[in-house]
Scaffold this motif. Structure first.
Motif, PDB file in Angstrom:
ATOM      1  N   ARG A  23       0.846  -1.178   0.000  1.00  0.00           N
ATOM      2  CA  ARG A  23       0.000   0.000   0.000  1.00  0.00           C
ATOM      3  C   ARG A  23       0.885   1.233   0.000  1.00  0.00           C
ATOM      4  O   ARG A  23       1.627   1.471   0.957  1.00  0.00           O
ATOM      5  CB  ARG A  23      -0.905   0.022   1.224  1.00  0.00           C
ATOM      6  N   LEU A  24       0.790   1.995  -1.069  1.00  0.00           N
ATOM      7  CA  LEU A  24       1.525   3.243  -1.166  1.00  0.00           C
ATOM      8  C   LEU A  24       0.682   4.379  -0.609  1.00  0.00           C
ATOM      9  O   LEU A  24      -0.540   4.390  -0.764  1.00  0.00           O
ATOM     10  CB  LEU A  24       1.898   3.544  -2.612  1.00  0.00           C
ATOM     11  N   SER A  25       1.351   5.327   0.011  1.00  0.00           N
ATOM     12  CA  SER A  25       0.699   6.528   0.506  1.00  0.00           C
ATOM     13  C   SER A  25       1.422   7.748  -0.037  1.00  0.00           C
ATOM     14  O   SER A  25       2.627   7.704  -0.282  1.00  0.00           O
ATOM     15  CB  SER A  25       0.733   6.572   2.036  1.00  0.00           C
ATOM     16  N   CYS A  26       0.685   8.810  -0.202  1.00  0.00           N
ATOM     17  CA  CYS A  26       1.259  10.070  -0.649  1.00  0.00           C
ATOM     18  C   CYS A  26       0.608  11.177   0.170  1.00  0.00           C
ATOM     19  O   CYS A  26      -0.589  11.443   0.019  1.00  0.00           O
ATOM     20  CB  CYS A  26       1.018  10.271  -2.136  1.00  0.00           C
ATOM     21  N   GLY A  32      -8.496  -4.223 -11.502  1.00  0.00           N
ATOM     22  CA  GLY A  32      -8.843  -5.408 -10.732  1.00  0.00           C
ATOM     23  C   GLY A  32      -7.802  -5.792  -9.700  1.00  0.00           C
ATOM     24  O   GLY A  32      -8.060  -6.644  -8.846  1.00  0.00           O
ATOM     25  N   ARG A  33      -6.630  -5.188  -9.757  1.00  0.00           N
ATOM     26  CA  ARG A  33      -5.562  -5.488  -8.796  1.00  0.00           C
ATOM     27  C   ARG A  33      -5.204  -4.281  -7.922  1.00  0.00           C
ATOM     28  O   ARG A  33      -4.874  -4.451  -6.747  1.00  0.00           O
ATOM     29  CB  ARG A  33      -4.304  -5.959  -9.529  1.00  0.00           C
ATOM     30  N   PHE A  34      -5.247  -3.093  -8.493  1.00  0.00           N
ATOM     31  CA  PHE A  34      -4.886  -1.868  -7.777  1.00  0.00           C
ATOM     32  C   PHE A  34      -6.134  -1.050  -7.482  1.00  0.00           C
ATOM     33  O   PHE A  34      -7.075  -1.033  -8.293  1.00  0.00           O
ATOM     34  CB  PHE A  34      -3.939  -1.006  -8.606  1.00  0.00           C
ATOM     35  N   THR A  35      -6.113  -0.352  -6.361  1.00  0.00           N
ATOM     36  CA  THR A  35      -7.208   0.540  -5.996  1.00  0.00           C
ATOM     37  C   THR A  35      -6.636   1.856  -5.492  1.00  0.00           C
ATOM     38  O   THR A  35      -5.822   1.860  -4.560  1.00  0.00           O
ATOM     39  CB  THR A  35      -8.098  -0.072  -4.909  1.00  0.00           C
ATOM     40  N   ILE A  36      -7.065   2.939  -6.110  1.00  0.00           N
ATOM     41  CA  ILE A  36      -6.671   4.265  -5.649  1.00  0.00           C
ATOM     42  C   ILE A  36      -7.787   4.835  -4.784  1.00  0.00           C
ATOM     43  O   ILE A  36      -8.975   4.652  -5.088  1.00  0.00           O
ATOM     44  CB  ILE A  36      -6.347   5.204  -6.838  1.00  0.00           C
ATOM     45  N   SER A  37      -7.397   5.516  -3.724  1.00  0.00           N
ATOM     46  CA  SER A  37      -8.368   6.158  -2.845  1.00  0.00           C
ATOM     47  C   SER A  37      -7.713   7.382  -2.228  1.00  0.00           C
ATOM     48  O   SER A  37      -6.508   7.575  -2.344  1.00  0.00           O
ATOM     49  CB  SER A  37      -8.835   5.192  -1.752  1.00  0.00           C
ATOM     50  N   LYS A  59      -7.069  13.997   5.648  1.00  0.00           N
ATOM     51  CA  LYS A  59      -5.669  13.755   6.013  1.00  0.00           C
ATOM     52  C   LYS A  59      -4.708  14.146   4.898  1.00  0.00           C
ATOM     53  O   LYS A  59      -3.504  13.854   4.978  1.00  0.00           O
ATOM     54  CB  LYS A  59      -5.480  12.280   6.381  1.00  0.00           C
ATOM     55  N   ASN A  60      -5.241  14.769   3.839  1.00  0.00           N
ATOM     56  CA  ASN A  60      -4.392  15.194   2.707  1.00  0.00           C
ATOM     57  C   ASN A  60      -3.534  14.048   2.177  1.00  0.00           C
ATOM     58  O   ASN A  60      -2.337  14.224   1.894  1.00  0.00           O
ATOM     59  CB  ASN A  60      -3.484  16.365   3.112  1.00  0.00           C
ATOM     60  N   THR A  61      -4.155  12.899   2.022  1.00  0.00           N
ATOM     61  CA  THR A  61      -3.394  11.717   1.628  1.00  0.00           C
ATOM     62  C   THR A  61      -4.127  10.941   0.544  1.00  0.00           C
ATOM     63  O   THR A  61      -5.359  10.810   0.586  1.00  0.00           O
ATOM     64  CB  THR A  61      -3.146  10.794   2.838  1.00  0.00           C
ATOM     65  N   VAL A  62      -3.363  10.441  -0.407  1.00  0.00           N
ATOM     66  CA  VAL A  62      -3.887   9.545  -1.432  1.00  0.00           C
ATOM     67  C   VAL A  62      -3.158   8.206  -1.284  1.00  0.00           C
ATOM     68  O   VAL A  62      -1.987   8.166  -0.913  1.00  0.00           O
ATOM     69  CB  VAL A  62      -3.712  10.137  -2.842  1.00  0.00           C
ATOM     70  N   PHE A  63      -3.889   7.138  -1.565  1.00  0.00           N
ATOM     71  CA  PHE A  63      -3.353   5.793  -1.388  1.00  0.00           C
ATOM     72  C   PHE A  63      -3.413   5.016  -2.706  1.00  0.00           C
ATOM     73  O   PHE A  63      -4.264   5.286  -3.559  1.00  0.00           O
ATOM     74  CB  PHE A  63      -4.172   5.042  -0.331  1.00  0.00           C
ATOM     75  N   LEU A  64      -2.538   4.049  -2.803  1.00  0.00           N
ATOM     76  CA  LEU A  64      -2.618   3.082  -3.899  1.00  0.00           C
ATOM     77  C   LEU A  64      -2.436   1.694  -3.294  1.00  0.00           C
ATOM     78  O   LEU A  64      -1.327   1.321  -2.901  1.00  0.00           O
ATOM     79  CB  LEU A  64      -1.552   3.338  -4.967  1.00  0.00           C
TER      80      LEU A  64
END
Length: 124
Positions: free
Chosen positions: A18-21, A65-70, A75-80
């Motif tokens: 899980r990536l965070s930005c 189908g494998r990755f989900t962005i949210s 919290k000023n954050t985007v996830f992958l």
């Protein structure tokens, strides 16, 4: 806007990361947020993007189908969220931001701000 990506690492094929930005500034919620990836010798590739409200997303076909962005605008954050990772997902992953926040673009030249990148390595 300053962007700081993290969460990369080394995983086996089939694993997850899980990536965070995290973004600085008060206008995070007005931007489209995107994730791109790049391997040496190749152009930066669009992976996923999400509109300012989070209601519309777009993915490159290879990760559907494998990755989900949210995103969490509080919290000023985007996830992958990356599941079922494959060796071909190995790359440096970058987060990016663009205006206007309702218009998703897949070309990197449309994005105004970039994070520093985080390495994702998937072993076979």
């Amino acid at each position: 806007v300053q962007l700081q990506a993290c969460g990369g690492g080394l995983v086996h094929a089939g694993g997850s990361l899980r990536l965070s930005c995290a973004a600085s500034g008060r206008t995070f919620s007005s931007y489209v947020m995107g994730w791109f990836r790049q391997v040496p010798g190749k152009e930066r590739e669009f992976v996923a993007a999400i509109t300012y409200s989070g209601t519309i997303t777009n993915y490159v076909d290879s990760v559907k189908g494998r990755f989900t962005i949210s995103r969490d605008n509080t919290k000023n954050t985007v996830f992958l969220q990356m599941n079922t990772l494959k060796p071909e997902d190995t790359a440096v992953y970058y987060c990016a931001a663009k205006n206007p926040g309702w218009s998703i673009k897949t070309d990197s030249t449309s994005y105004d701000y970039w994070g520093q990148g985080t390495q994702v390595t998937v072993s076979s």
